[in-house]
Design a protein around this motif. Structure first.
Motif, PDB file in Angstrom:
ATOM      1  N   PHE A 140       3.132  14.371  -9.141  1.00  0.00           N
ATOM      2  CA  PHE A 140       4.169  15.400  -9.180  1.00  0.00           C
ATOM      3  C   PHE A 140       4.722  15.582 -10.594  1.00  0.00           C
ATOM      4  CE2 PHE A 140       8.559  16.883  -8.903  1.00  0.00           C
ATOM      5  CZ  PHE A 140       8.400  18.025  -8.125  1.00  0.00           C
ATOM      6  N   THR A 141       4.965  14.477 -11.296  1.00  0.00           N
ATOM      7  CA  THR A 141       5.547  14.598 -12.631  1.00  0.00           C
ATOM      8  C   THR A 141       4.609  15.308 -13.599  1.00  0.00           C
ATOM      9  OG1 THR A 141       4.761  12.366 -13.178  1.00  0.00           O
ATOM     10  CG2 THR A 141       7.027  12.570 -12.409  1.00  0.00           C
ATOM     11  N   VAL A 142       3.294  15.115 -13.417  1.00  0.00           N
ATOM     12  CA  VAL A 142       2.342  15.791 -14.302  1.00  0.00           C
ATOM     13  C   VAL A 142       2.151  17.246 -13.877  1.00  0.00           C
ATOM     14  CG1 VAL A 142      -0.051  15.848 -15.114  1.00  0.00           C
ATOM     15  CG2 VAL A 142       1.159  13.664 -14.922  1.00  0.00           C
TER      16      VAL A 142
ATOM     17  N   GLN B 223       0.829  -1.210   0.000  1.00  0.00           N
ATOM     18  CA  GLN B 223       0.000   0.000   0.000  1.00  0.00           C
ATOM     19  C   GLN B 223       0.860   1.256   0.000  1.00  0.00           C
ATOM     20  OE1 GLN B 223      -3.187   0.121   2.826  1.00  0.00           O
ATOM     21  NE2 GLN B 223      -3.849  -1.972   2.430  1.00  0.00           N
ATOM     22  N   TYR B 224       1.954   1.233   0.757  1.00  0.00           N
ATOM     23  CA  TYR B 224       2.861   2.377   0.759  1.00  0.00           C
ATOM     24  C   TYR B 224       3.485   2.571  -0.626  1.00  0.00           C
ATOM     25  CZ  TYR B 224       2.558   2.238   5.870  1.00  0.00           C
ATOM     26  OH  TYR B 224       2.105   2.252   7.171  1.00  0.00           O
ATOM     27  N   ALA B 225       3.850   1.452  -1.283  1.00  0.00           N
ATOM     28  CA  ALA B 225       4.445   1.545  -2.616  1.00  0.00           C
ATOM     29  C   ALA B 225       3.459   2.161  -3.600  1.00  0.00           C
ATOM     30  CB  ALA B 225       4.881   0.155  -3.092  1.00  0.00           C
ATOM     31  N   PHE B 226       2.178   1.758  -3.502  1.00  0.00           N
ATOM     32  CA  PHE B 226       1.180   2.337  -4.393  1.00  0.00           C
ATOM     33  C   PHE B 226       1.041   3.840  -4.157  1.00  0.00           C
ATOM     34  CE2 PHE B 226      -3.116   3.798  -5.296  1.00  0.00           C
ATOM     35  CZ  PHE B 226      -3.246   3.431  -6.617  1.00  0.00           C
ATOM     36  N   CYS B 227       0.958   4.242  -2.911  1.00  0.00           N
ATOM     37  CA  CYS B 227       0.805   5.671  -2.602  1.00  0.00           C
ATOM     38  C   CYS B 227       2.023   6.467  -3.065  1.00  0.00           C
ATOM     39  CB  CYS B 227       0.577   5.857  -1.103  1.00  0.00           C
ATOM     40  SG  CYS B 227      -1.036   5.242  -0.544  1.00  0.00           S
ATOM     41  N   LEU B 228       3.218   5.878  -2.933  1.00  0.00           N
ATOM     42  CA  LEU B 228       4.425   6.544  -3.436  1.00  0.00           C
ATOM     43  C   LEU B 228       4.340   6.710  -4.946  1.00  0.00           C
ATOM     44  CD1 LEU B 228       7.345   7.590  -3.238  1.00  0.00           C
ATOM     45  CD2 LEU B 228       8.113   5.199  -3.389  1.00  0.00           C
TER      46      LEU B 228
ATOM     47  N   PHE C 239      -2.933  11.285  -3.108  1.00  0.00           N
ATOM     48  CA  PHE C 239      -3.169  12.098  -4.304  1.00  0.00           C
ATOM     49  C   PHE C 239      -3.248  13.584  -3.946  1.00  0.00           C
ATOM     50  CE2 PHE C 239      -5.783  14.015  -7.586  1.00  0.00           C
ATOM     51  CZ  PHE C 239      -5.412  13.378  -8.751  1.00  0.00           C
ATOM     52  N   LEU C 240      -4.073  13.901  -2.961  1.00  0.00           N
ATOM     53  CA  LEU C 240      -4.236  15.290  -2.552  1.00  0.00           C
ATOM     54  C   LEU C 240      -3.004  15.815  -1.819  1.00  0.00           C
ATOM     55  CD1 LEU C 240      -7.917  15.028  -1.315  1.00  0.00           C
ATOM     56  CD2 LEU C 240      -7.143  16.423  -3.228  1.00  0.00           C
ATOM     57  N   GLY C 241      -2.375  14.941  -1.023  1.00  0.00           N
ATOM     58  CA  GLY C 241      -1.208  15.363  -0.260  1.00  0.00           C
ATOM     59  C   GLY C 241      -0.062  15.796  -1.137  1.00  0.00           C
ATOM     60  N   CYS C 242       0.045  15.229  -2.336  1.00  0.00           N
ATOM     61  CA  CYS C 242       1.066  15.670  -3.279  1.00  0.00           C
ATOM     62  C   CYS C 242       0.525  16.729  -4.237  1.00  0.00           C
ATOM     63  CB  CYS C 242       1.594  14.474  -4.076  1.00  0.00           C
ATOM     64  SG  CYS C 242       2.840  14.903  -5.307  1.00  0.00           S
ATOM     65  N   GLY C 243      -0.699  16.509  -4.747  1.00  0.00           N
ATOM     66  CA  GLY C 243      -1.227  17.375  -5.795  1.00  0.00           C
ATOM     67  C   GLY C 243      -1.492  18.802  -5.367  1.00  0.00           C
ATOM     68  N   VAL C 244      -2.080  18.998  -4.185  1.00  0.00           N
ATOM     69  CA  VAL C 244      -2.443  20.351  -3.751  1.00  0.00           C
ATOM     70  C   VAL C 244      -1.204  21.224  -3.535  1.00  0.00           C
ATOM     71  CG1 VAL C 244      -3.511  21.696  -1.901  1.00  0.00           C
ATOM     72  CG2 VAL C 244      -4.679  19.679  -2.820  1.00  0.00           C
TER      73      VAL C 244
ATOM     74  N   GLY D 145      -8.087  20.608 -16.105  1.00  0.00           N
ATOM     75  CA  GLY D 145      -8.128  19.182 -15.846  1.00  0.00           C
ATOM     76  C   GLY D 145      -7.482  18.804 -14.527  1.00  0.00           C
ATOM     77  N   ILE D 146      -6.378  19.457 -14.190  1.00  0.00           N
ATOM     78  CA  ILE D 146      -5.698  19.181 -12.917  1.00  0.00           C
ATOM     79  C   ILE D 146      -6.579  19.587 -11.744  1.00  0.00           C
ATOM     80  CG2 ILE D 146      -3.761  19.919 -11.465  1.00  0.00           C
ATOM     81  CD1 ILE D 146      -2.074  19.972 -14.051  1.00  0.00           C
ATOM     82  N   VAL D 147      -7.206  20.754 -11.836  1.00  0.00           N
ATOM     83  CA  VAL D 147      -8.107  21.208 -10.773  1.00  0.00           C
ATOM     84  C   VAL D 147      -9.314  20.275 -10.672  1.00  0.00           C
ATOM     85  CG1 VAL D 147      -9.612  23.087 -10.010  1.00  0.00           C
ATOM     86  CG2 VAL D 147      -7.362  23.605 -10.958  1.00  0.00           C
ATOM     87  N   PHE D 148      -9.852  19.870 -11.809  1.00  0.00           N
ATOM     88  CA  PHE D 148     -10.976  18.940 -11.822  1.00  0.00           C
ATOM     89  C   PHE D 148     -10.600  17.641 -11.107  1.00  0.00           C
ATOM     90  CE2 PHE D 148     -13.576  15.734 -14.279  1.00  0.00           C
ATOM     91  CZ  PHE D 148     -14.803  16.098 -13.738  1.00  0.00           C
ATOM     92  N   GLY D 149      -9.405  17.133 -11.362  1.00  0.00           N
ATOM     93  CA  GLY D 149      -8.951  15.913 -10.717  1.00  0.00           C
ATOM     94  C   GLY D 149      -8.816  16.068  -9.216  1.00  0.00           C
ATOM     95  N   LEU D 150      -8.302  17.200  -8.759  1.00  0.00           N
ATOM     96  CA  LEU D 150      -8.165  17.426  -7.313  1.00  0.00           C
ATOM     97  C   LEU D 150      -9.530  17.531  -6.640  1.00  0.00           C
ATOM     98  CD1 LEU D 150      -5.192  19.970  -7.318  1.00  0.00           C
ATOM     99  CD2 LEU D 150      -5.124  17.583  -6.581  1.00  0.00           C
TER     100      LEU D 150
END
Length: 432
Positions: free
Chosen positions: A70-72, A58-63, A161-166, A207-212
């Protein structure tokens, strides 16, 4: 990516072989071994370190999900134009770590029975097959993410997702408005100015905002308050006024309205006819999007110079999605395993795009998976999930960014269908 795609497929075949040999010895015969493998979920390559492998998986998936985000969000912003080393040096390293994390989760940190493994493995084989023809890295990345998402609680995935994206999006906006990333904050199209917000196109930002926003909805789900729904509508208005990202704004307004209706309905399971109607939305939207271009009448040299008048007005609302699909009908042949597309016409209609880029087989599979997901969540009374899938379905009518997890985290809701998990366990897997 070709090497990664082949390595994962070969590793899954090797895992199945190891499974069969080990179960044969344990169960005392081929028939008994196959019965055990078909019914019992187990880790691949043996049960050693089961608790630690499931936790680390689960940690590997979240990483991997955080690195994808981040790359996007950062490396594909206008930062790559100002700092070319981001794409030349940083992104390849992050991509390698991301795929290794997903592969470790798939091969070492997930329990499968052979029903799960057989269906998901077949779908991955088809995905790899069409990837070799269409060479769309976003699609293969989506397939890998969905394979890795099994047994990961949805809330945990959305937190990553949110912890990195925001914060990453906030960093891009700070650098953008500070004048570091984009000295000119506007772009001109047809005499109108649209704010770019640190990206090469306003719809990328939308699109990025929509995803968040979708990730926030999937994190909160039934706990969403009215003030949060008002916030979703406010973000939609901002996207319409600021970057003028019409596709994301309209779908987010629809999302807010449907979430309000879901809040009033509560957690009431849908009867089978209503659930079937929810599933039928996929076929309806797909049929409309692919049939409308057949009514186009060319009345001028420009791509959007079409008739009749009602169709031209609808085409303008959808920013030429209909006329560009009409052009594709005349420029491409349908190939069973897809093909590489030319730069024009740009196909932002996901149904037409899947038909030509990946072929009719994958288009049918994607539609069936979406229909199964809508039916299952409606039968469970999980109306927030249904709402997110409907919003994404209509967003796909206008944007192929639904192939990006950054714009479509609701794609993780397809895991139950992809792995043939009973509907009664879908929410349990998401919440456990």
């Amino acid at each position: 990516m070709f090497g990664f795609a082949n390595a994962l497929l070969l590793a899954l075949f090797a895992a199945a072989a190891v499974d069969l040999i080990a179960s044969w010895h344990r169960c005392g015969g081929p028939a008994a071994a196959l019965r055990c493998l078909w019914k019992q979920e187990h880790l691949l390559f043996g049960p050693w370190g089961e608790a630690a492998r499931l936790r680390l998986g689960q940690y590997a998936f979240c990483l991997g999900l955080a690195l994808y985000e981040f790359t996007v969000v950062f490396c594909n912003s206008t930062a790559r134009e100002h700092w070319p080393w981001l794409q030349a040096r940083v992104s390849p390293v992050l991509d390698t770590v991301m795929y290794l994390a997903f592969f470790a989760k798939i091969l070492l940190g997930t329990r499968y029975n052979w029903r799960n493994l057989g269906l998901a493995g077949a779908l991955y084989f088809i995905a790899r097959w069409v990837y070799f023809n269409g060479q769309n890295i976003w699609f293969l990345g989506l397939a890998v993410v969905l394979l890795a998402a099994k047994d990961v609680p949805l809330r945990r995935a959305m937190k990553a997702f949110l912890g990195c994206g925001v914060p990453t999006l906030a960093l891009v906006e700070i650098l953008h408005f500070a004048g570091i990333l984009a000295p000119g904050a506007t772009s001109e199209r047809d005499g109108s100015y649209r704010l770019l917000f640190g990206y090469g196109h306003p719809n990328t930002f939308g699109g990025i905002v929509f995803g968040l926003v979708l990730a926030w909805v999937l994190l909160r789900r039934a706990k969403l308050r009215w003030v949060e729904l008002a916030g979703v509508a406010a973000v939609a208005v901002f996207l319409l006024v600021g970057p003028a990202s019409r596709s994301a704004a309209l779908c987010m307004l629809l999302l807010a309205l449907l979430l309000a209706a879901a809040k009033l309905v509560g957690h009431r399971p849908a009867p089978k006819p209503l659930a079937a109607l929810c599933a039928a939305l996929v076929a309806l939207v797909g049929a409309v999007s692919m049939i409308l271009p057949l009514f186009v009448i060319k009345i001028g040299p420009w791509a959007n110079a079409i008739g009749p008048a009602w169709l031209r007005r609808l085409d303008e609302l959808l920013t030429c999605r209909i006329s560009l699909s009409w052009a594709a009908y005349r420029m491409y042949d349908v190939k069973i395993a897809g093909q590489m597309l030319m730069e024009w016409p740009i196909l932002d209609n996901i149904f037409v795009y899947l038909l030509y880029q990946f072929g009719p087989v994958l288009l049918l599979i994607a539609a069936v998976l979406m229909m199964v997901a809508l039916y299952g969540y409606a039968r469970r009374g999980s109306w927030q999930e249904v709402t997110c899938l409907v919003a994404v379905l209509l967003y796909g009518y206008m944007e192929t960014q639904v192939l990006h997890i950054t714009s479509d985290p609701a794609a993780l809701l397809l895991c139950g269908a992809i792995f043939a998990v009973p509907i009664s366990r879908w929410n349990n897997e998401s919440e456990s």
